[in-house]
Structures are given as C-alpha cells and as structure tokens.
Design a protein around this motif. Sequence first.
Motif, PDB file in Angstrom:
ATOM      1  N   THR A 105     -16.236  54.837  23.694  1.00  0.00           N
ATOM      2  CA  THR A 105     -16.932  53.571  23.505  1.00  0.00           C
ATOM      3  C   THR A 105     -16.755  52.680  24.726  1.00  0.00           C
ATOM      4  N   SER A 106     -17.675  51.742  24.856  1.00  0.00           N
ATOM      5  CA  SER A 106     -17.539  50.700  25.868  1.00  0.00           C
ATOM      6  C   SER A 106     -18.162  49.429  25.315  1.00  0.00           C
ATOM      7  N   ASP A 107     -17.878  48.318  25.945  1.00  0.00           N
ATOM      8  CA  ASP A 107     -18.459  47.034  25.532  1.00  0.00           C
ATOM      9  C   ASP A 107     -18.274  46.772  24.039  1.00  0.00           C
ATOM     10  N   ILE A 108     -17.024  46.874  23.579  1.00  0.00           N
ATOM     11  CA  ILE A 108     -16.732  46.663  22.162  1.00  0.00           C
ATOM     12  C   ILE A 108     -16.579  45.177  21.886  1.00  0.00           C
ATOM     13  N   SER A 109     -17.172  44.725  20.771  1.00  0.00           N
ATOM     14  CA  SER A 109     -16.980  43.364  20.284  1.00  0.00           C
ATOM     15  C   SER A 109     -16.970  43.407  18.766  1.00  0.00           C
ATOM     16  N   SER A 110     -16.786  42.261  18.137  1.00  0.00           N
ATOM     17  CA  SER A 110     -16.812  42.236  16.671  1.00  0.00           C
ATOM     18  C   SER A 110     -18.214  42.507  16.133  1.00  0.00           C
ATOM     19  N   ALA A 111     -19.229  42.376  16.986  1.00  0.00           N
ATOM     20  CA  ALA A 111     -20.612  42.598  16.555  1.00  0.00           C
ATOM     21  C   ALA A 111     -21.062  44.043  16.698  1.00  0.00           C
ATOM     22  N   GLY A 112     -20.419  44.815  17.606  1.00  0.00           N
ATOM     23  CA  GLY A 112     -20.848  46.188  17.811  1.00  0.00           C
ATOM     24  C   GLY A 112     -20.200  46.817  19.020  1.00  0.00           C
ATOM     25  N   GLU A 120     -15.820  55.427  12.674  1.00  0.00           N
ATOM     26  CA  GLU A 120     -14.376  55.231  12.694  1.00  0.00           C
ATOM     27  C   GLU A 120     -13.933  55.497  14.114  1.00  0.00           C
ATOM     28  N   PHE A 121     -13.170  54.578  14.686  1.00  0.00           N
ATOM     29  CA  PHE A 121     -12.663  54.825  16.029  1.00  0.00           C
ATOM     30  C   PHE A 121     -11.322  54.147  16.223  1.00  0.00           C
ATOM     31  N   LEU A 122     -10.547  54.692  17.166  1.00  0.00           N
ATOM     32  CA  LEU A 122      -9.235  54.139  17.478  1.00  0.00           C
ATOM     33  C   LEU A 122      -9.389  52.953  18.407  1.00  0.00           C
ATOM     34  N   LEU A 123      -8.647  51.900  18.120  1.00  0.00           N
ATOM     35  CA  LEU A 123      -8.631  50.707  18.951  1.00  0.00           C
ATOM     36  C   LEU A 123      -7.199  50.524  19.436  1.00  0.00           C
ATOM     37  N   PRO A 124      -6.949  50.689  20.752  1.00  0.00           N
ATOM     38  CA  PRO A 124      -5.585  50.495  21.242  1.00  0.00           C
ATOM     39  C   PRO A 124      -5.172  49.030  21.101  1.00  0.00           C
ATOM     40  N   VAL A 125      -3.957  48.825  20.646  1.00  0.00           N
ATOM     41  CA  VAL A 125      -3.429  47.478  20.467  1.00  0.00           C
ATOM     42  C   VAL A 125      -2.260  47.309  21.428  1.00  0.00           C
ATOM     43  N   ALA A 126      -2.312  46.271  22.240  1.00  0.00           N
ATOM     44  CA  ALA A 126      -1.258  46.020  23.219  1.00  0.00           C
ATOM     45  C   ALA A 126      -0.269  45.002  22.676  1.00  0.00           C
ATOM     46  N   SER A 157       0.384  50.489  20.020  1.00  0.00           N
ATOM     47  CA  SER A 157      -0.030  51.380  18.936  1.00  0.00           C
ATOM     48  C   SER A 157      -1.551  51.394  18.874  1.00  0.00           C
ATOM     49  N   ASN A 158      -2.072  52.134  17.943  1.00  0.00           N
ATOM     50  CA  ASN A 158      -3.512  52.184  17.730  1.00  0.00           C
ATOM     51  C   ASN A 158      -3.838  51.701  16.329  1.00  0.00           C
ATOM     52  N   SER A 159      -4.988  51.124  16.185  1.00  0.00           N
ATOM     53  CA  SER A 159      -5.528  50.787  14.870  1.00  0.00           C
ATOM     54  C   SER A 159      -6.831  51.548  14.708  1.00  0.00           C
ATOM     55  N   ILE A 160      -7.213  51.780  13.464  1.00  0.00           N
ATOM     56  CA  ILE A 160      -8.459  52.474  13.184  1.00  0.00           C
ATOM     57  C   ILE A 160      -9.465  51.450  12.674  1.00  0.00           C
ATOM     58  N   VAL A 161     -10.605  51.360  13.354  1.00  0.00           N
ATOM     59  CA  VAL A 161     -11.691  50.481  12.938  1.00  0.00           C
ATOM     60  C   VAL A 161     -12.667  51.326  12.125  1.00  0.00           C
ATOM     61  N   VAL A 162     -13.015  50.846  10.948  1.00  0.00           N
ATOM     62  CA  VAL A 162     -13.953  51.531  10.063  1.00  0.00           C
ATOM     63  C   VAL A 162     -15.092  50.566   9.767  1.00  0.00           C
ATOM     64  N   SER A 163     -16.318  51.008  10.017  1.00  0.00           N
ATOM     65  CA  SER A 163     -17.470  50.146   9.788  1.00  0.00           C
ATOM     66  C   SER A 163     -18.714  50.984   9.554  1.00  0.00           C
ATOM     67  N   PHE A 188     -22.557  46.473  14.225  1.00  0.00           N
ATOM     68  CA  PHE A 188     -21.723  46.651  13.044  1.00  0.00           C
ATOM     69  C   PHE A 188     -22.171  45.718  11.918  1.00  0.00           C
ATOM     70  N   ASP A 189     -21.990  46.192  10.677  1.00  0.00           N
ATOM     71  CA  ASP A 189     -22.112  45.317   9.521  1.00  0.00           C
ATOM     72  C   ASP A 189     -20.904  44.380   9.546  1.00  0.00           C
ATOM     73  N   MET A 190     -20.995  43.300   8.874  1.00  0.00           N
ATOM     74  CA  MET A 190     -19.898  42.328   8.877  1.00  0.00           C
ATOM     75  C   MET A 190     -18.712  42.786   8.036  1.00  0.00           C
ATOM     76  N   SER A 191     -18.822  43.896   7.338  1.00  0.00           N
ATOM     77  CA  SER A 191     -17.762  44.345   6.428  1.00  0.00           C
ATOM     78  C   SER A 191     -16.858  45.411   7.043  1.00  0.00           C
ATOM     79  N   TYR A 192     -16.506  45.266   8.329  1.00  0.00           N
ATOM     80  CA  TYR A 192     -15.633  46.263   8.943  1.00  0.00           C
ATOM     81  C   TYR A 192     -14.181  46.002   8.579  1.00  0.00           C
ATOM     82  N   THR A 193     -13.343  47.039   8.702  1.00  0.00           N
ATOM     83  CA  THR A 193     -11.914  46.892   8.479  1.00  0.00           C
ATOM     84  C   THR A 193     -11.178  47.429   9.700  1.00  0.00           C
TER      85      THR A 193
END
Length: 78
Positions: free
Chosen positions: A3-10, A28-34, A43-49, A65-70
Amino acid sequence: CKTSDISSAGAFFLTDNPLAEGTKVDVEFLLPVADIQSREKHSNSIVVSSGFVVRTEKEGMAVCFDMSYTINPRYGSS
C-alpha cells in the motif's frame, strides 16, 4: 500487495491486477506502529475495512474505506 498513500479515508494498493472502478472490496492489512518516543517500529496492528475501488491505474488501485473500519492489535512476532 503493498500500500501507499494511506489515510483514514482510503489507500492506494500496488498490484499488477487492479480491480475495476466501483468494485466493492474487503481489506485487511498490517499497519506498522512506532513507539512515539523512540520512533522505532514497535509492533503491527491489523486494519480491517470494506470499501470500493475509486480509481484504477497501471500500478494499482485506489480504495475508499467505509467509515466502519477497525484497527486491532497483532499479537506474536512482527
């Protein structure tokens, strides 16, 4: 795919086989958390949308993305 250009919208998904505009998707994708203080990967978090493809290009596709992501913690090794 990556992925690239990730935001809360997409996000833009780099893929050799992009889906057609308007296609509904579940992602579903991994999001590295610093660590905020050290700025090192912690660590990593998993984004599901769900969402839909809004743009297709040779390099991949943009998904809105729909607004109901986790965002869920990923346990175990990174």
